[in-house]
Motif scaffolding. Structure first.
Motif, PDB file in Angstrom:
ATOM      1  N   PRO A 180      -7.929  44.486 -13.556  1.00  0.00           N
ATOM      2  CA  PRO A 180      -8.645  43.213 -13.651  1.00  0.00           C
ATOM      3  C   PRO A 180      -7.807  42.052 -13.124  1.00  0.00           C
ATOM      4  CG  PRO A 180      -7.620  43.675 -15.743  1.00  0.00           C
ATOM      5  CD  PRO A 180      -7.195  44.787 -14.802  1.00  0.00           C
ATOM      6  N   PHE A 181      -8.459  40.901 -12.931  1.00  0.00           N
ATOM      7  CA  PHE A 181      -7.791  39.698 -12.446  1.00  0.00           C
ATOM      8  C   PHE A 181      -8.000  38.558 -13.431  1.00  0.00           C
ATOM      9  CE2 PHE A 181      -8.541  42.271  -8.718  1.00  0.00           C
ATOM     10  CZ  PHE A 181      -7.363  42.142  -7.990  1.00  0.00           C
ATOM     11  N   HIS A 182      -7.027  37.668 -13.485  1.00  0.00           N
ATOM     12  CA  HIS A 182      -7.158  36.479 -14.322  1.00  0.00           C
ATOM     13  C   HIS A 182      -8.032  35.424 -13.643  1.00  0.00           C
ATOM     14  CE1 HIS A 182      -3.359  38.336 -15.696  1.00  0.00           C
ATOM     15  NE2 HIS A 182      -3.683  37.853 -16.885  1.00  0.00           N
ATOM     16  N   LEU A 183      -8.022  35.434 -12.308  1.00  0.00           N
ATOM     17  CA  LEU A 183      -8.766  34.432 -11.541  1.00  0.00           C
ATOM     18  C   LEU A 183      -9.235  35.043 -10.232  1.00  0.00           C
ATOM     19  CD1 LEU A 183      -9.526  31.353 -11.048  1.00  0.00           C
ATOM     20  CD2 LEU A 183      -7.312  31.180  -9.886  1.00  0.00           C
ATOM     21  N   ILE A 184     -10.502  34.804  -9.910  1.00  0.00           N
ATOM     22  CA  ILE A 184     -11.048  35.219  -8.621  1.00  0.00           C
ATOM     23  C   ILE A 184     -11.569  33.972  -7.922  1.00  0.00           C
ATOM     24  CG2 ILE A 184     -12.810  36.583  -7.426  1.00  0.00           C
ATOM     25  CD1 ILE A 184     -12.771  38.521  -9.785  1.00  0.00           C
ATOM     26  N   VAL A 185     -11.184  33.792  -6.672  1.00  0.00           N
ATOM     27  CA  VAL A 185     -11.632  32.641  -5.882  1.00  0.00           C
ATOM     28  C   VAL A 185     -12.233  33.150  -4.574  1.00  0.00           C
ATOM     29  CG1 VAL A 185      -9.975  31.003  -6.829  1.00  0.00           C
ATOM     30  CG2 VAL A 185      -9.313  32.400  -4.877  1.00  0.00           C
ATOM     31  N   SER A 186     -13.142  32.379  -4.028  1.00  0.00           N
ATOM     32  CA  SER A 186     -13.733  32.772  -2.747  1.00  0.00           C
ATOM     33  C   SER A 186     -14.403  31.583  -2.074  1.00  0.00           C
ATOM     34  CB  SER A 186     -14.766  33.887  -2.938  1.00  0.00           C
ATOM     35  OG  SER A 186     -15.303  34.283  -1.677  1.00  0.00           O
ATOM     36  N   ASP A 218     -24.313  36.266  -0.290  1.00  0.00           N
ATOM     37  CA  ASP A 218     -22.962  36.689  -0.665  1.00  0.00           C
ATOM     38  C   ASP A 218     -22.523  36.077  -1.989  1.00  0.00           C
ATOM     39  OD1 ASP A 218     -22.377  38.402   1.540  1.00  0.00           O
ATOM     40  OD2 ASP A 218     -22.162  36.630   2.805  1.00  0.00           O
ATOM     41  N   LEU A 219     -22.941  34.857  -2.247  1.00  0.00           N
ATOM     42  CA  LEU A 219     -22.631  34.232  -3.533  1.00  0.00           C
ATOM     43  C   LEU A 219     -23.267  35.021  -4.673  1.00  0.00           C
ATOM     44  CD1 LEU A 219     -23.124  30.596  -2.292  1.00  0.00           C
ATOM     45  CD2 LEU A 219     -21.029  31.400  -3.391  1.00  0.00           C
ATOM     46  N   ARG A 220     -24.504  35.462  -4.477  1.00  0.00           N
ATOM     47  CA  ARG A 220     -25.175  36.281  -5.495  1.00  0.00           C
ATOM     48  C   ARG A 220     -24.399  37.574  -5.758  1.00  0.00           C
ATOM     49  NH1 ARG A 220     -29.882  35.000  -2.465  1.00  0.00           N
ATOM     50  NH2 ARG A 220     -31.254  33.541  -3.559  1.00  0.00           N
ATOM     51  N   GLU A 221     -23.987  38.225  -4.674  1.00  0.00           N
ATOM     52  CA  GLU A 221     -23.300  39.508  -4.806  1.00  0.00           C
ATOM     53  C   GLU A 221     -21.969  39.347  -5.536  1.00  0.00           C
ATOM     54  OE1 GLU A 221     -21.693  43.205  -1.992  1.00  0.00           O
ATOM     55  OE2 GLU A 221     -22.982  41.640  -1.143  1.00  0.00           O
ATOM     56  N   ILE A 222     -21.230  38.312  -5.191  1.00  0.00           N
ATOM     57  CA  ILE A 222     -19.930  38.095  -5.830  1.00  0.00           C
ATOM     58  C   ILE A 222     -20.100  37.794  -7.317  1.00  0.00           C
ATOM     59  CG2 ILE A 222     -17.934  36.554  -5.929  1.00  0.00           C
ATOM     60  CD1 ILE A 222     -18.236  36.253  -2.857  1.00  0.00           C
ATOM     61  N   GLY A 234     -11.313  35.319 -18.018  1.00  0.00           N
ATOM     62  CA  GLY A 234     -10.930  35.025 -16.642  1.00  0.00           C
ATOM     63  C   GLY A 234     -11.960  34.122 -15.966  1.00  0.00           C
ATOM     64  N   TRP A 235     -11.558  33.492 -14.877  1.00  0.00           N
ATOM     65  CA  TRP A 235     -12.410  32.524 -14.186  1.00  0.00           C
ATOM     66  C   TRP A 235     -12.798  33.001 -12.787  1.00  0.00           C
ATOM     67  CZ3 TRP A 235     -14.311  27.647 -15.579  1.00  0.00           C
ATOM     68  CH2 TRP A 235     -13.968  27.222 -16.859  1.00  0.00           C
ATOM     69  N   LEU A 236     -14.010  32.657 -12.403  1.00  0.00           N
ATOM     70  CA  LEU A 236     -14.510  32.868 -11.045  1.00  0.00           C
ATOM     71  C   LEU A 236     -14.851  31.499 -10.470  1.00  0.00           C
ATOM     72  CD1 LEU A 236     -15.597  34.574  -8.656  1.00  0.00           C
ATOM     73  CD2 LEU A 236     -17.794  34.686  -9.889  1.00  0.00           C
ATOM     74  N   LEU A 237     -14.224  31.132  -9.352  1.00  0.00           N
ATOM     75  CA  LEU A 237     -14.446  29.841  -8.706  1.00  0.00           C
ATOM     76  C   LEU A 237     -14.888  30.068  -7.264  1.00  0.00           C
ATOM     77  CD1 LEU A 237     -11.197  27.975  -9.888  1.00  0.00           C
ATOM     78  CD2 LEU A 237     -13.399  28.144 -11.065  1.00  0.00           C
ATOM     79  N   LEU A 238     -15.989  29.431  -6.873  1.00  0.00           N
ATOM     80  CA  LEU A 238     -16.585  29.666  -5.561  1.00  0.00           C
ATOM     81  C   LEU A 238     -16.868  28.361  -4.823  1.00  0.00           C
ATOM     82  CD1 LEU A 238     -19.257  32.316  -6.630  1.00  0.00           C
ATOM     83  CD2 LEU A 238     -16.993  32.772  -5.640  1.00  0.00           C
ATOM     84  N   GLU A 239     -16.571  28.350  -3.543  1.00  0.00           N
ATOM     85  CA  GLU A 239     -17.023  27.241  -2.698  1.00  0.00           C
ATOM     86  C   GLU A 239     -18.444  27.541  -2.223  1.00  0.00           C
ATOM     87  OE1 GLU A 239     -15.928  24.997   1.501  1.00  0.00           O
ATOM     88  OE2 GLU A 239     -14.314  25.890   0.329  1.00  0.00           O
ATOM     89  N   HIS A 240     -19.218  26.478  -1.986  1.00  0.00           N
ATOM     90  CA  HIS A 240     -20.594  26.659  -1.518  1.00  0.00           C
ATOM     91  C   HIS A 240     -21.022  25.440  -0.710  1.00  0.00           C
ATOM     92  CE1 HIS A 240     -21.490  23.863  -4.748  1.00  0.00           C
ATOM     93  NE2 HIS A 240     -21.006  24.718  -5.644  1.00  0.00           N
ATOM     94  N   GLY A 241     -22.265  25.446  -0.244  1.00  0.00           N
ATOM     95  CA  GLY A 241     -22.779  24.363   0.573  1.00  0.00           C
ATOM     96  C   GLY A 241     -23.028  23.088  -0.211  1.00  0.00           C
ATOM     97  N   GLY A 274     -18.065  27.174 -10.718  1.00  0.00           N
ATOM     98  CA  GLY A 274     -17.377  28.306 -11.328  1.00  0.00           C
ATOM     99  C   GLY A 274     -17.684  28.418 -12.805  1.00  0.00           C
ATOM    100  N   GLY A 275     -17.128  29.458 -13.392  1.00  0.00           N
ATOM    101  CA  GLY A 275     -17.337  29.685 -14.801  1.00  0.00           C
ATOM    102  C   GLY A 275     -16.324  30.669 -15.350  1.00  0.00           C
ATOM    103  N   ARG A 276     -16.271  30.737 -16.668  1.00  0.00           N
ATOM    104  CA  ARG A 276     -15.353  31.637 -17.378  1.00  0.00           C
ATOM    105  C   ARG A 276     -16.124  32.850 -17.870  1.00  0.00           C
ATOM    106  NH1 ARG A 276     -14.718  32.124 -22.640  1.00  0.00           N
ATOM    107  NH2 ARG A 276     -15.789  30.144 -23.070  1.00  0.00           N
ATOM    108  N   TRP A 277     -15.529  34.042 -17.676  1.00  0.00           N
ATOM    109  CA  TRP A 277     -16.173  35.271 -18.137  1.00  0.00           C
ATOM    110  C   TRP A 277     -15.764  35.540 -19.584  1.00  0.00           C
ATOM    111  CZ3 TRP A 277     -20.221  37.849 -17.646  1.00  0.00           C
ATOM    112  CH2 TRP A 277     -20.332  39.154 -18.151  1.00  0.00           C
ATOM    113  N   PRO A 278     -16.697  35.438 -20.536  1.00  0.00           N
ATOM    114  CA  PRO A 278     -16.347  35.563 -21.952  1.00  0.00           C
ATOM    115  C   PRO A 278     -16.181  36.987 -22.438  1.00  0.00           C
ATOM    116  CG  PRO A 278     -18.683  35.128 -21.727  1.00  0.00           C
ATOM    117  CD  PRO A 278     -18.112  35.087 -20.336  1.00  0.00           C
TER     118      PRO A 278
END
Length: 290
Positions: A180-186, A218-222, A234-241, A274-278
């Motif tokens: 697992p990862f503590h943080l995922i960015v994309s 791709d945002l949906r898939e991630i 852990g956190w998932l942070l994404l750039e978008h339009g 982004g958001g935190r996975w509980p």
């Protein structure tokens, strides 16, 4: 071709439609001088250019006037204090993406994040995000993924240039990645297939830009797959339009993420969400990778 002075060459480039700064940076490039040496041009405005240098400058000016990114013409782009090699194999790193890096560093500075936190950068391209994070926090364990072998070659060269140890993996999103990862960015593709702005981006790799009819594929898939690769909390942070923040936040919420929020870029536009996975109990997926 007439032999021109530096000042005359710059004027000719501007007459082609180039902004003055672009013309100056191109001229410094063909002269073998750093982009920070613009003062040299002011003190040498009457200096004549060798004919070959003048011709090279003219050719690059015409390509820039046709819309080719300046970074491709000079072969590099500054990002978060790093000079990165870029060419047609990768997207040109944008200043907007520094918003994502800033947010990631803020999350990594939280008390519950270890110094050696595991970080995953999906769709790394030139390696900009992964390398900026590693440079800022050297103890991080950073993995960067891209489906393009050509892009990974650029990213790896940048890592070696800056002596930054990042693990590079070829694969589509989470393919070949160990959790697992503590943080995922994309910063994934998020432009709609029929977006009217695409012609202006014709020189950059299309597969790194577009993502379906609404630009969200791709945002949906991630967002759907990420929980299986995140540590609890852990956190998932994404750039978008510029106009996708609400839709992306909804995807986070539907998937079961907590503390869902967006961050604005320097222009005040919501650029990242982004958001935190509980944990598995509040989501629809498992905690560990299969």
């Amino acid at each position: 071709m007439n032999i021109l002075t530096c000042a005359q060459a710059l004027t000719a480039a501007q007459e082609l439609g180039l902004e003055r700064l672009d013309a100056q940076l191109l001229l410094l490039h063909v002269l073998g001088k750093p982009g920070t040496d613009r003062a040299w041009l002011l003190t040498h405005d009457t200096t004549f250019l060798p004919q070959e240098t003048g011709q090279h400058f003219r050719e690059l000016s015409l390509r820039r006037a046709a819309g080719e990114p300046l970074a491709y013409l000079i072969g590099s782009k500054e990002f978060f204090g790093l000079k990165l090699q870029v060419d047609r194999r990768v997207l040109v790193p944008r200043p907007d993406t520094e918003t994502l890096v800033d947010w990631a560093l803020q999350q990594l500075a939280q008390a519950d994040m270890p110094d050696s936190a595991r970080v995953l950068d999906l769709g790394t391209g030139s390696g900009a995000i992964a390398l900026a994070l590693k440079k800022s926090r050297p103890a991080l364990d950073v993995t960067a993924v891209d489906a393009s072998i050509d892009a990974l070659a650029v990213a790896d060269a940048n890592a070696q240039e800056h002596q930054l140890a990042v693990h590079f993996i070829q694969g589509n999103w989470f393919e070949n990645v160990s959790a697992p990862f503590h943080l995922i960015v994309s910063n994934p593709p998020y432009v709609a297939d029929a977006d009217p702005h695409l012609p202006a981006l014709q020189h950059e790799p299309l597969q790194a830009l577009t993502a379906g009819k609404d630009g969200l594929d791709d945002l949906r898939e991630i967002i759907e797959q990420a929980p299986a690769y995140l540590q609890t909390q852990g956190w998932l942070l994404l750039e978008h339009g510029y106009d996708q923040a609400r839709a992306v936040c909804t995807l986070f919420e539907q998937r079961g993420f907590a503390e869902v929020q967006s961050r604005a870029d320097l222009a005040g536009i919501p650029r990242c969400s982004g958001g935190r996975w509980p944990g598995a109990a509040l989501g629809t997926g498992s905690q560990t990778a299969g």
